[in-house]
Scaffold this active site. Structure first.
Site, mmCIF file in Angstrom:
data_model
loop_
_atom_site.group_PDB
_atom_site.id
_atom_site.type_symbol
_atom_site.label_atom_id
_atom_site.label_comp_id
_atom_site.label_asym_id
_atom_site.label_seq_id
_atom_site.Cartn_x
_atom_site.Cartn_y
_atom_site.Cartn_z
ATOM 1 N N ASN A 67 39.739 -42.313 10.683
ATOM 2 C CA ASN A 67 40.728 -41.148 10.541
ATOM 3 C C ASN A 67 39.833 -40.268 10.668
ATOM 4 O O ASN A 67 40.394 -39.111 10.390
ATOM 5 C CB ASN A 67 40.883 -42.205 8.896
ATOM 6 N N ASP B 124 16.793 -49.978 12.936
ATOM 7 C CA ASP B 124 15.263 -49.619 12.256
ATOM 8 C C ASP B 124 14.366 -49.296 12.806
ATOM 9 O O ASP B 124 13.529 -48.915 13.181
ATOM 10 C CB ASP B 124 14.797 -50.133 11.049
ATOM 11 N N ASP C 216 37.638 -38.473 11.150
ATOM 12 C CA ASP C 216 36.594 -37.990 10.968
ATOM 13 C C ASP C 216 35.247 -37.791 11.172
ATOM 14 O O ASP C 216 33.899 -37.162 10.126
ATOM 15 C CB ASP C 216 36.574 -38.321 8.571
ATOM 16 N N ASP D 272 17.413 -56.699 2.546
ATOM 17 C CA ASP D 272 17.063 -55.476 2.649
ATOM 18 C C ASP D 272 15.316 -56.137 2.056
ATOM 19 O O ASP D 272 15.192 -56.009 0.626
ATOM 20 C CB ASP D 272 18.066 -54.196 1.637
ATOM 21 N N ASP E 6 34.257 -45.986 10.028
ATOM 22 C CA ASP E 6 34.828 -46.978 8.925
ATOM 23 C C ASP E 6 35.423 -48.243 8.819
ATOM 24 O O ASP E 6 35.220 -48.337 9.935
ATOM 25 C CB ASP E 6 36.137 -46.212 8.182
ATOM 26 N N ASP F 145 35.151 -44.621 14.403
ATOM 27 C CA ASP F 145 35.327 -43.638 13.410
ATOM 28 C C ASP F 145 38.017 -43.864 13.329
ATOM 29 O O ASP F 145 37.987 -43.556 14.442
ATOM 30 C CB ASP F 145 35.396 -42.171 13.515
#
Length: 557
Positions: A23, A329, A25, A199, A29, A21
């Site tokens: 920034n 997963d 939050d 996917d 990102d 992260d």
């Protein structure tokens, strides 16, 4: 066997929400990824696979895409993506994107139009069917629980969703859908990405009569025989290859649940008419029980040897393997296949890495695996975030199929959030992932297990992975050598031989916490034998070798 750069590569998977992260939050990102590319380069890998960063309502953590050509705001901007891509390329790293085209989000423009009326130009972009005897069109269950059909009152019809109801399946029978997908893929290739991880790509073709599935004691029918490796899947992928993939020098891997050897040889054939390789799930499904993966049962070593050997030998010279034990997963590989107790965690993590990286195929490392990160073992259902986990918990416990206590143990062992806790960068609060409370709790063991600590230490799991990756680049026998299982019936040891161009490798792995004995083949005795790597500081190689708990030993002639 043709030599190819992607056969010799090692891939590192990033789950952006949990990686870094930048920034404050609480959510990982794109700038966070850019910040840590030097770390990935130091590990020695060649390719970075980035799980979805596209615009999405995040019903399934970004695998429900509302705009394929836009970046989700909480991950950053397209400019930041371009900077990340340029930085990676500057460092000599290739970048592959997740391609999610079995379904979109129900908030995608196509579906918004499709659901407006039966005669909308986009209606046939999705799979709509009328009720059968006042019920759903068939009895198929969705992968995340419940029916695979969602009723739409406005048009009095049902749409198919093999996953969440917010993930309607695209209708690949429609040429316009395929053309839209291929155009979008080409757009990303022109932007400069280096490939795709596709996917649930084995699910894009459905049997058009949509028959009921077997009930098998569950609440819903198993529709998978009618949508896994469906009737036109190879036709669609060959079209994709002709129109997009063959025009670029890409690495492509298809997630292919339910794939057989015969099908894999079609998907990943040496002539490259479809994909480079597929992810199969047979080895990570060992131990599954009546409730599928929701079990606390450990894997069986004999079964693991059998499955891994089958894929190694039957694809040899015909198709290419992908090699993995963990991903976004799956539970953490050291908790699932090794031993995450303090005294055995590092040595068993190294042993598992040796097992995978010495086989024929392209190895995939999931973020944190190179540190020996473990399952989270959260003890409250409220700590979990995964839609699959939360839905199945509710469905199985409310129907009385399993108690809440037992279900929590199954989730601790096999739940997807085990892999999704924040990357453990250092021992500061929130493990250096963020300066604020993250979207999902950090694993409690981050003070002990983190990248900063491991980078300082020459005998860490990280440094061991580094060495394995380096060996793959130095010795052609590692990517290309033929594979033969040794000691087939040994209850503790997984041993195999590799042969290539008059060179030989012997890989010996003790999968238990007890000492294990094995008699070395004559050819691996003598002065000409070299120990390439070992997770114990082994000096002496004798005819009857006694392996320490979770020892890995690789001998080379």
């Amino acid at each position: 066997m043709k030599k190819k750069w992607w056969k010799e590569s090692v891939v590192y998977q990033i789950y952006p929400r949990s990686f870094k992260d930048s920034n404050a939050d609480g959510i990982g990102d794109i700038k966070g990824i850019t910040e840590k590319l030097e770390y990935i380069k130091e590990l020695g890998v060649d390719v970075v696979w980035i799980s979805p960063v596209y615009d999405s309502p995040c019903d399934d953590n970004g695998y429900d895409i509302s705009d394929y050509k836009a970046i989700l705001k909480e991950f950053g901007t397209m400019e930041e993506f371009d900077t990340m891509l340029d930085t990676a390329h500057h460092l000599g790293l290739k970048v592959i994107m997740d391609l999610v085209v079995n379904h979109t989000s129900d908030e995608h423009r196509w579906f918004v139009e499709s659901s407006k009326s039966k005669d909308n130009p986009y209606r046939d972009y999705y799979i709509w069917r009328t009720s059968k005897n006042g019920k759903e069109p068939n009895n198929w269950g969705a992968s995340f629980g419940g029916s695979a059909w969602e009723y739409d009152e406005k048009t009095d019809m049902y749409y198919l969703h093999l996953f969440s109801r917010k993930q309607p399946d695209l209708n690949w029978e429609n040429q316009k859908v395929r053309d839209e997908v291929f155009e979008m893929m080409d757009w990303w290739c022109q932007k400069g990405i280096d490939g795709f991880r596709m996917d649930v790509i084995s699910m894009i073709s459905k049997v058009q009569s949509f028959p009921d599935g077997e009930l098998n004691g569950g609440l819903y029918g198993n529709g998978s025989p009618y949508y896994i490796n469906g009737p036109r899947v190879h036709e669609y992928l060959q079209e994709m290859n002709q129109k997009v993939l063959s025009k670029y020098d890409l690495i492509t891997v298809g997630e292919a649940a339910g794939v057989t050897i015969e099908e894999a040889i079609k998907y990943a054939n040496e002539n490259e008419t479809e994909l480079n390789m597929v992810f199969q799930f047979e080895h990570v499904s060992i131990g599954d029980g009546e409730l599928g993966k929701w079990t606390t049962k450990r894997f069986d070593l004999q079964e693991l040897k059998k499955v891994m050997t089958k894929w190694q030998t039957k694809l040899q010279g015909k198709a290419w393997n992908s090699l993995y034990l963990g991903n976004h997963d799956q539970p953490r590989s050291v908790s699932r296949f090794g031993n995450d107790k303090v005294e055995y965690r590092e040595v068993s993590a190294k042993m598992l890495a040796t097992c995978i990286h010495m086989m024929q195929g392209t190895p995939y490392i999931y973020q944190g695996e190179e540190l020996g990160m473990t399952n989270a073992y959260f003890d409250k259902i409220e700590e979990y975030r995964d839609i699959e986990t939360l839905n199945i918990y509710e469905e199985l416990t409310s129907s009385g199929l399993i108690s809440k206590e037992e279900m929590m143990k199954c989730i601790q062992a096999r739940g997807r959030d085990n892999a999704r806790t924040p990357m453990q960068w250092d021992d500061s609060e929130y493990a250096g992932f963020s300066t604020v409370k993250p979207w999902i709790n950090v694993n409690k063991n981050y003070k002990r297990i983190n990248a900063k600590e491991q980078l300082k230490r020459h005998d860490s799991v990280f440094r061991y992975y580094q060495k394995l990756i380096q060996l793959r680049k130095e010795y052609d026998i590692i990517p290309y050598g033929d594979y033969t299982l040794m000691e087939e019936d040994h209850k503790q040891i997984f041993a195999y031989k590799r042969e290539y161009d008059n060179n030989k490798l012997l890989v010996i792995l003790n999968f238990t916490d007890k000492e294990a004995q094995m008699s070395l083949p004559e050819e691996f005795m003598g002065k000409h034998v070299k120990c390439l790597i070992s997770n114990y500081d082994r000096q002496v190689i004798q005819k009857n070798v006694v392996l320490m708990p979770y020892e890995a030993l690789v001998l080379y002639i």
